[in-house]
Design a protein around this motif. Structure first.
Motif, PDB file in Angstrom:
ATOM      1  N   UNK A 118      63.188  38.217  57.067  1.00 30.87           N
ATOM      2  CA  UNK A 118      63.658  38.983  55.899  1.00 30.87           C
ATOM      3  C   UNK A 118      64.385  38.048  54.918  1.00 30.87           C
ATOM      4  N   UNK A 172      78.625  48.138  45.172  1.00 29.67           N
ATOM      5  CA  UNK A 172      77.370  48.873  44.979  1.00 29.67           C
ATOM      6  C   UNK A 172      76.141  48.007  45.236  1.00 29.67           C
ATOM      7  N   UNK A 173      76.373  46.709  45.483  1.00 25.05           N
ATOM      8  CA  UNK A 173      75.291  45.843  45.961  1.00 25.05           C
ATOM      9  C   UNK A 173      74.864  46.314  47.343  1.00 25.05           C
ATOM     10  N   UNK A 174      75.834  46.830  48.099  1.00 23.24           N
ATOM     11  CA  UNK A 174      75.579  47.246  49.479  1.00 23.24           C
ATOM     12  C   UNK A 174      75.523  48.760  49.665  1.00 23.24           C
ATOM     13  N   UNK A 175      76.197  49.486  48.805  1.00 25.09           N
ATOM     14  CA  UNK A 175      76.321  50.937  49.024  1.00 25.09           C
ATOM     15  C   UNK A 175      76.137  51.677  47.694  1.00 25.09           C
ATOM     16  N   UNK A 232      72.575  57.866  42.333  1.00 23.44           N
ATOM     17  CA  UNK A 232      73.206  56.540  42.337  1.00 23.44           C
ATOM     18  C   UNK A 232      74.356  56.488  41.333  1.00 23.44           C
ATOM     19  N   UNK A 264      74.450  48.594  38.013  1.00 21.59           N
ATOM     20  CA  UNK A 264      73.559  48.556  39.184  1.00 21.59           C
ATOM     21  C   UNK A 264      72.659  49.794  39.205  1.00 21.59           C
ATOM     22  N   UNK A 276      60.341  38.189  48.949  1.00 25.64           N
ATOM     23  CA  UNK A 276      60.630  39.593  48.650  1.00 25.64           C
ATOM     24  C   UNK A 276      59.325  40.389  48.548  1.00 25.64           C
ATOM     25  N   UNK A 310      57.886  40.867  52.012  1.00 31.01           N
ATOM     26  CA  UNK A 310      58.678  41.856  52.763  1.00 31.01           C
ATOM     27  C   UNK A 310      58.397  43.266  52.255  1.00 31.01           C
ATOM     28  N   UNK A 336      56.891  46.441  54.320  1.00 26.64           N
ATOM     29  CA  UNK A 336      57.590  47.731  54.390  1.00 26.64           C
ATOM     30  C   UNK A 336      56.738  48.847  53.778  1.00 26.64           C
ATOM     31  N   UNK A 360      63.149  48.842  52.670  1.00 26.48           N
ATOM     32  CA  UNK A 360      63.571  47.491  52.247  1.00 26.48           C
ATOM     33  C   UNK A 360      65.098  47.399  52.196  1.00 26.48           C
ATOM     34  N   UNK A 370      66.523  47.284  55.665  1.00 25.26           N
ATOM     35  CA  UNK A 370      66.283  45.996  56.321  1.00 25.26           C
ATOM     36  C   UNK A 370      67.133  44.876  55.731  1.00 25.26           C
ATOM     37  N   UNK A 371      67.281  44.903  54.396  1.00 25.53           N
ATOM     38  CA  UNK A 371      68.040  43.835  53.734  1.00 25.53           C
ATOM     39  C   UNK A 371      69.542  44.105  53.732  1.00 25.53           C
ATOM     40  N   UNK A 372      69.932  45.293  54.206  1.00 22.61           N
ATOM     41  CA  UNK A 372      71.345  45.721  54.223  1.00 22.61           C
ATOM     42  C   UNK A 372      71.933  45.691  52.807  1.00 22.61           C
ATOM     43  N   UNK A 373      71.102  46.136  51.854  1.00 18.14           N
ATOM     44  CA  UNK A 373      71.541  46.234  50.463  1.00 18.14           C
ATOM     45  C   UNK A 373      71.336  47.674  50.008  1.00 18.14           C
ATOM     46  N   UNK A 374      71.968  48.034  48.886  1.00 19.48           N
ATOM     47  CA  UNK A 374      71.808  49.404  48.397  1.00 19.48           C
ATOM     48  C   UNK A 374      70.425  49.574  47.751  1.00 19.48           C
ATOM     49  N   UNK A 375      69.986  50.826  47.685  1.00 18.78           N
ATOM     50  CA  UNK A 375      68.676  51.133  47.097  1.00 18.78           C
ATOM     51  C   UNK A 375      68.552  50.594  45.665  1.00 18.78           C
ATOM     52  N   UNK A 376      69.516  50.881  44.760  1.00 17.95           N
ATOM     53  CA  UNK A 376      69.334  50.372  43.392  1.00 17.95           C
ATOM     54  C   UNK A 376      69.326  48.844  43.291  1.00 17.95           C
ATOM     55  N   UNK A 377      70.055  48.166  44.192  1.00  9.84           N
ATOM     56  CA  UNK A 377      70.057  46.687  44.170  1.00  9.84           C
ATOM     57  C   UNK A 377      68.650  46.168  44.471  1.00  9.84           C
ATOM     58  N   UNK A 415      65.835  47.920  44.191  1.00  5.99           N
ATOM     59  CA  UNK A 415      64.935  48.354  43.113  1.00  5.99           C
ATOM     60  C   UNK A 415      65.085  47.441  41.879  1.00  5.99           C
ATOM     61  N   UNK A 421      65.951  44.330  41.889  1.00  4.65           N
ATOM     62  CA  UNK A 421      65.317  43.038  42.217  1.00  4.65           C
ATOM     63  C   UNK A 421      63.800  43.161  42.021  1.00  4.65           C
TER      64      UNK A 421
END
Lengths: 215, 100
Positions: free
Chosen positions: A1, A21-24, A99, A177, B48, B51, B55, B62, B65-72, B74, B76
């Motif tokens: 990954x 918000x990068x993570x959540x 979001x 974000x 990316x 991956x 997925x 994604x 798996x990447x341990x990131x938020x959905x908008x982050x 999206x 990217x």
């Protein structure tokens, strides 16, 4: 990954502090965000700390608990709705509404320590003295305060100012974000939204007090 | 292995493939081959895209798996789509010239 795009461990703490918000985001941010808004309102009601506007925090006036909770929700919803509209106009493509609402709810969490700073007994004493002066403008202003109270009050004001700036940073990050906006377009549209939301939240609070009078 | 250069260090133009070598018998093939669009992406962007395919194109998966938020995730993806569109515009005239 792919891990190249992820920040390193040293950078991770600053990301959690200033751009969580990068993570959540989405529902994951909405649930704790709403709980924290209610928690802030409960804490605020203990020491009469009001959040009477998106960026406002004032101490003094006694009010029922429902008003403290209403203030939190009006502030959150005013900005979130306006940012959604701005996102649609500025971005022009789809994004998840949850979001924006989730990140904006969580962005208000620095108000929890601000409310905690506001309910300190020293702050209550200084506020009461200041209220006496404001309520009796014809009498000469006399402040009967302990030096320690003034120091605690001054430090609390600094903490509150820092938390408000921190909240604005989180609000901006959440917007950028959620709507994938960058640069001047994101900053200018956010500032305009913040100003509109500040006015809207004030109007919202005015309307709710008119609808449900406090006395 | 060294990182694949995609831009000319002198004039910043897109590079093409001139020589290919068999890793087993060292046979070399020379010619002028256009670098595929996906290879013109940065290594992390290529990763990316791969991956994302693995997925099944699910951004939610994604993000998990990447341990990131959905908008982050999206955002990217949107950035990579934007880059691919730009690369397509750059590659289009080259393809037209070759066809004519």
């Amino acid at each position: 990954m792919n891990t190249e795009a992820l920040p390193g461990r040293t950078n991770r703490l600053s990301v959690w502090m200033f751009n969580p918000f990068t993570y959540i985001a989405g529902w994951q941010a909405l649930m704790p965000g709403v709980i924290l808004i209610i928690g802030t309102a409960l804490l605020g009601s203990v020491g009469n700390v009001h959040f009477d506007g998106v960026l406002d925090m004032h101490m003094g006036a006694e009010a029922p608990l429902w008003l403290f909770i209403a203030e939190g929700f009006i502030n959150w919803l005013s900005l979130a709705i306006i940012l959604c509209i701005a996102g649609l106009i500025v971005r022009g493509t789809a994004f998840r509404i949850v979001d924006v609402f989730g990140t904006q709810a969580l962005a208000r969490w620095p108000m929890l320590p601000a409310a905690a700073a506001g309910i300190l007994p020293a702050n209550q004493r200084v506020t009461e003295e200041l209220m006496k002066i404001v309520q009796n403008p014809n009498q000469p202003p006399v402040l009967a305060l302990e030096p320690l109270d003034v120091i605690v009050f001054g430090l609390a004001m600094i903490i509150i100012l820092v938390t408000i700036v921190w909240m604005i940073v989180l609000m901006y990050r959440g917007y950028a974000v959620s709507c994938n906006l960058k640069g001047a377009k994101a900053i200018v549209s956010f500032i305009i939204c913040l100003l509109i939301a500040e006015a809207t939240s004030k109007l919202g609070l005015y309307a709710i007090i008119k609808l449900f009078p406090l006395n | 292995m060294s990182r694949l250069p995609i831009q000319c260090p002198a004039c910043r133009e897109q590079l093409n493939v001139n020589k290919l070598t068999c890793g087993k018998c060292q046979t070399q093939v020379e010619g002028l081959y256009e670098l595929p669009l996906l290879l013109r992406l940065e290594p992390d962007e290529q990763r990316f895209v791969l991956d994302f395919l693995k997925c099944s194109g699910s951004l939610k998966e994604m993000a998990a798996l990447m341990k990131l938020s959905y908008p982050t995730v999206r955002n990217r993806l949107d950035d990579i789509i934007g880059k691919i569109k730009q690369l397509e515009q750059v590659m289009m005239p080259e393809t037209k010239e070759q066809n004519s």
